[in-house]
Design a protein around this motif. Structure first.
Motif, PDB file in Angstrom:
ATOM      1  N   SER A   1      29.904  31.917  14.247  1.00 53.63           N
ATOM      2  CA  SER A   1      29.359  32.176  12.906  1.00 53.63           C
ATOM      3  C   SER A   1      27.952  31.615  12.815  1.00 53.63           C
ATOM      4  O   SER A   1      27.699  30.638  12.109  1.00 53.63           O
ATOM      5  CB  SER A   1      30.266  31.547  11.838  1.00 53.63           C
ATOM      6  OG  SER A   1      30.470  30.165  12.106  1.00 53.63           O
ATOM      7  N   ILE A   2      27.049  32.251  13.531  1.00 50.62           N
ATOM      8  CA  ILE A   2      25.666  31.762  13.614  1.00 50.62           C
ATOM      9  C   ILE A   2      24.719  32.653  12.820  1.00 50.62           C
ATOM     10  O   ILE A   2      23.521  32.702  13.091  1.00 50.62           O
ATOM     11  CB  ILE A   2      25.225  31.667  15.082  1.00 50.62           C
ATOM     12  CG1 ILE A   2      25.400  33.021  15.786  1.00 50.62           C
ATOM     13  CG2 ILE A   2      25.989  30.576  15.807  1.00 50.62           C
ATOM     14  CD1 ILE A   2      24.734  33.084  17.139  1.00 50.62           C
ATOM     15  N   GLY A   3      25.259  33.352  11.834  1.00 50.28           N
ATOM     16  CA  GLY A   3      24.430  34.192  10.984  1.00 50.28           C
ATOM     17  C   GLY A   3      24.518  35.664  11.331  1.00 50.28           C
ATOM     18  O   GLY A   3      25.281  36.081  12.197  1.00 50.28           O
ATOM     19  N   ARG A   4      23.718  36.460  10.655  1.00 50.94           N
ATOM     20  CA  ARG A   4      23.716  37.907  10.830  1.00 50.94           C
ATOM     21  C   ARG A   4      22.283  38.382  11.066  1.00 50.94           C
ATOM     22  O   ARG A   4      21.326  37.709  10.690  1.00 50.94           O
ATOM     23  CB  ARG A   4      24.304  38.595   9.589  1.00 50.94           C
ATOM     24  CG  ARG A   4      25.745  38.165   9.301  1.00 50.94           C
ATOM     25  CD  ARG A   4      26.308  38.867   8.072  1.00 50.94           C
ATOM     26  NE  ARG A   4      26.464  40.305   8.275  1.00 50.94           N
ATOM     27  CZ  ARG A   4      27.529  40.859   8.837  1.00 50.94           C
ATOM     28  NH1 ARG A   4      28.542  40.114   9.250  1.00 50.94           N
ATOM     29  NH2 ARG A   4      27.611  42.174   8.978  1.00 50.94           N
ATOM     30  N   ARG A   5      22.168  39.559  11.679  1.00 47.81           N
ATOM     31  CA  ARG A   5      20.855  40.144  11.944  1.00 47.81           C
ATOM     32  C   ARG A   5      20.822  41.560  11.368  1.00 47.81           C
ATOM     33  O   ARG A   5      21.848  42.213  11.211  1.00 47.81           O
ATOM     34  CB  ARG A   5      20.574  40.167  13.449  1.00 47.81           C
ATOM     35  CG  ARG A   5      21.533  41.032  14.237  1.00 47.81           C
ATOM     36  CD  ARG A   5      21.104  41.200  15.687  1.00 47.81           C
ATOM     37  NE  ARG A   5      22.047  42.027  16.434  1.00 47.81           N
ATOM     38  CZ  ARG A   5      22.054  43.359  16.408  1.00 47.81           C
ATOM     39  NH1 ARG A   5      21.169  44.021  15.670  1.00 47.81           N
ATOM     40  NH2 ARG A   5      22.939  44.045  17.119  1.00 47.81           N
TER      41      ARG A   5
ATOM     42  N   LEU B   1      35.861  35.399  18.210  1.00 52.47           N
ATOM     43  CA  LEU B   1      35.722  36.296  17.060  1.00 52.47           C
ATOM     44  C   LEU B   1      34.389  36.094  16.360  1.00 52.47           C
ATOM     45  O   LEU B   1      33.758  35.051  16.477  1.00 52.47           O
ATOM     46  CB  LEU B   1      36.835  36.033  16.029  1.00 52.47           C
ATOM     47  CG  LEU B   1      38.257  35.757  16.492  1.00 52.47           C
ATOM     48  CD1 LEU B   1      39.127  35.455  15.283  1.00 52.47           C
ATOM     49  CD2 LEU B   1      38.801  36.937  17.254  1.00 52.47           C
ATOM     50  N   THR B   2      34.004  37.093  15.603  1.00 53.63           N
ATOM     51  CA  THR B   2      32.997  36.930  14.555  1.00 53.63           C
ATOM     52  C   THR B   2      33.722  36.996  13.220  1.00 53.63           C
ATOM     53  O   THR B   2      34.929  37.264  13.167  1.00 53.63           O
ATOM     54  CB  THR B   2      31.937  38.036  14.612  1.00 53.63           C
ATOM     55  OG1 THR B   2      32.553  39.289  14.256  1.00 53.63           O
ATOM     56  CG2 THR B   2      31.307  38.137  15.994  1.00 53.63           C
TER      57      THR B   2
ATOM     58  N   VAL C   1      24.625  42.941  11.006  1.00 55.10           N
ATOM     59  CA  VAL C   1      25.775  42.705  11.887  1.00 55.10           C
ATOM     60  C   VAL C   1      25.737  41.249  12.329  1.00 55.10           C
ATOM     61  O   VAL C   1      24.684  40.593  12.269  1.00 55.10           O
ATOM     62  CB  VAL C   1      25.752  43.635  13.118  1.00 55.10           C
ATOM     63  CG1 VAL C   1      25.927  45.090  12.702  1.00 55.10           C
ATOM     64  CG2 VAL C   1      24.462  43.450  13.911  1.00 55.10           C
ATOM     65  N   PRO C   2      26.882  40.683  12.785  1.00 54.87           N
ATOM     66  CA  PRO C   2      26.880  39.282  13.237  1.00 54.87           C
ATOM     67  C   PRO C   2      25.950  39.065  14.422  1.00 54.87           C
ATOM     68  O   PRO C   2      25.826  39.914  15.300  1.00 54.87           O
ATOM     69  CB  PRO C   2      28.346  39.050  13.640  1.00 54.87           C
ATOM     70  CG  PRO C   2      29.128  40.057  12.872  1.00 54.87           C
ATOM     71  CD  PRO C   2      28.239  41.267  12.798  1.00 54.87           C
TER      72      PRO C   2
END
Length: 470
Positions: free
Chosen positions: A273-277, A162-163, A147-148
């Motif tokens: 938009s700093i990546g996903r985990r 937003l993501t 997820v974002p």
């Protein structure tokens, strides 16, 4: 009181790329398979990520091309100015996603995969529980996905903040006039490219020193993309520390600090938009004895994709390997073959293909120049610009280069591309890196003229100390 469900050879937890690939491959090998998915099969990649984002990128490419039609001898009516039809672009995006979803659903049905709707969790005895039903398999493959990532002070509401999950779905129906993209990695760069090409006033904010693709590709290629975005109108800030967002009557106020000082900009939307985990909080890992690391990733032996519990495997975004759909496919094959008792070779994660579908595209496989030197290789590097490539000139798209990193007197260690159709050109480099080909061997292969791939051949030839056009 739970009831025991039917027994399967393989139970797959999660229906994204790793999950449906596991199910399809296992079924093709004659195994009985249950696939558990709480939403729609296809996962983030199909419904909120890869496919919809690339559909929007293509819409931006068409818009950009139309804007330059006169340069190609296509006469437009006097005063004609193209306008983006964002709802239509999103309708097409949704149509592509739905068509692929129907195709995938039909393929799973034809392979007799039992798709179970619901939230699945691992149990203490190594099965998967879904809404009171327990699915037991000879092997279980966990494909929990991702997820974002979120950061404090940036409360996502799906409308103004937003993501990428929102930007490729309902929130995308309104094209903002001003947008701030927080994070210059793959997702941020792709959306900055979309917004910029559609005439949106775009500001890209990245915390690291290099503002565009700071991690991953060779710097020479990433810098070409950064220059292209700036030339097309993107405002880019490196080493930008973003503060708490403030909602205003007309949009969002974004405060940030750079080495030059503090600034604020007002925008209509913010894309975080700093990546996903990994999405592993509620998969029953502790009950099943499956170890999760401090970052939330399922711990696996990457040679086998097996977790800390024998018989349970994990693949895709929930493990600490490159978060790429095609890597999840490869890991799925390994997990299934291990369940079958086979001994497949592991994935070489240093040499997988990477693509960023910006304009221009960036693609690479293998080591960057910096990585090769850090690994102790005596490195030879040659580059060839797309500026003089005939096909690139015909396309009107000459921003780009080919860069090849090789061991001196030895094999190709990495190939790095930026420019038109880098995504398709990459696979010659991917094969060369993984087959440990020598530059001279590739240079002696004939590349069609005129073609973009000639730039690869020209680069390889220069390793001999000679050249054709370079």
């Amino acid at each position: 009181m739970s009831t025991a469900g039917p027994d399967f050879d393989v139970v797959v937890l999660g229906g994204g790329p790793g999950g449906y690939a596991s199910a399809l491959y296992a079924a093709s090998a004659g195994l009985s398979v249950a696939l558990v998915e709480q939403e729609k099969v296809g996962g983030t990649c199909l419904h909120r990520g890869c496919i919809p984002a690339k559909a929007l990128l293509h819409a931006a490419e068409v818009f950009r091309t139309v804007g330059h039609a006169a340069e190609h001898g296509v006469r437009m009516p006097a005063g004609f100015v193209p306008e983006p039809d964002w709802p239509a672009a999103n309708a097409r995006r949704a149509g592509i996603v739905n068509q692929l979803f129907r195709g995938l659903s039909g393929l799973l049905k034809r392979r007799t995969v039992t798709v179970v709707a619901g939230h699945g969790r691992l149990t203490a005895d190594g099965a998967v529980a879904v809404d009171g039903q327990v699915l037991r398999g000879r092997g279980v493959i966990v494909c929990a996905g991702s997820v974002p990532r979120a950061i404090p002070g940036m409360d996502v509401d799906g409308e103004r903040v937003l993501t990428s999950d929102h930007a490729t779905n309902s929130a995308a129906q309104r094209l903002p006039q001003r947008v701030a993209v927080i994070g210059g990695g793959v997702i941020g760069a792709e959306f900055a490219s979309v917004y910029t090409d559609l005439g949106v006033q775009t500001t890209l904010l990245e915390a690291l020193e290099h503002p565009v693709l700071p991690i991953g590709p060779d710097r020479d290629c990433a810098d070409v993309l950064a220059r292209s975005l700036k030339k097309r109108g993107t405002t880019i800030h490196a080493q930008a520390r973003v503060g708490t967002l403030e909602h205003t009557g007309g949009g969002v106020l974004v405060p940030f600090e750079t080495p030059r000082g503090a600034e604020k900009i007002e925008v209509d939307q913010v894309l975080v938009s700093i990546g996903r985990r990994p999405a592993t909080e509620d998969i029953g890992a502790a009950e099943a004895g499956v170890r999760i690391d401090e970052r939330g990733f399922v711990e696996v032996d990457t040679d086998t994709m097996q977790t800390s519990r024998p018989g349970i495997y994990a693949v895709g975004d929930c493990v600490a390997t490159p978060g790429l759909a095609h890597v999840a496919y490869a890991e799925a094959v390994i997990a299934v073959e291990r369940i079958l008792g086979e001994d497949p070779p592991p994935v070489d994660y240093t040499a997988v293909p990477w693509v960023v579908y910006t304009h221009p595209e960036v693609a690479w496989a293998g080591l960057t120049e910096a990585q090769a030197r850090a690994a102790g290789h005596d490195v030879q590097v040659h580059k060839h610009s797309m500026a003089g490539n005939g096909r690139a000139m015909i396309l009107g798209d000459t921003d780009g280069l080919v860069k090849v990193v090789a061991a001196k007197g030895g094999p190709i260690l990495g190939m790095h591309l930026v420019g038109p159709w880098a995504s398709e050109l990459l696979h010659e480099g991917y094969l060369a890196v993984n087959w440990q080909a020598l530059p001279d061997e590739v240079g002696r292969l004939i590349h069609a003229h005129p073609s973009l791939s000639e730039a690869i051949g020209e680069t390889m030839i220069t390793f001999s100390g000679r050249s054709l056009h370079g």
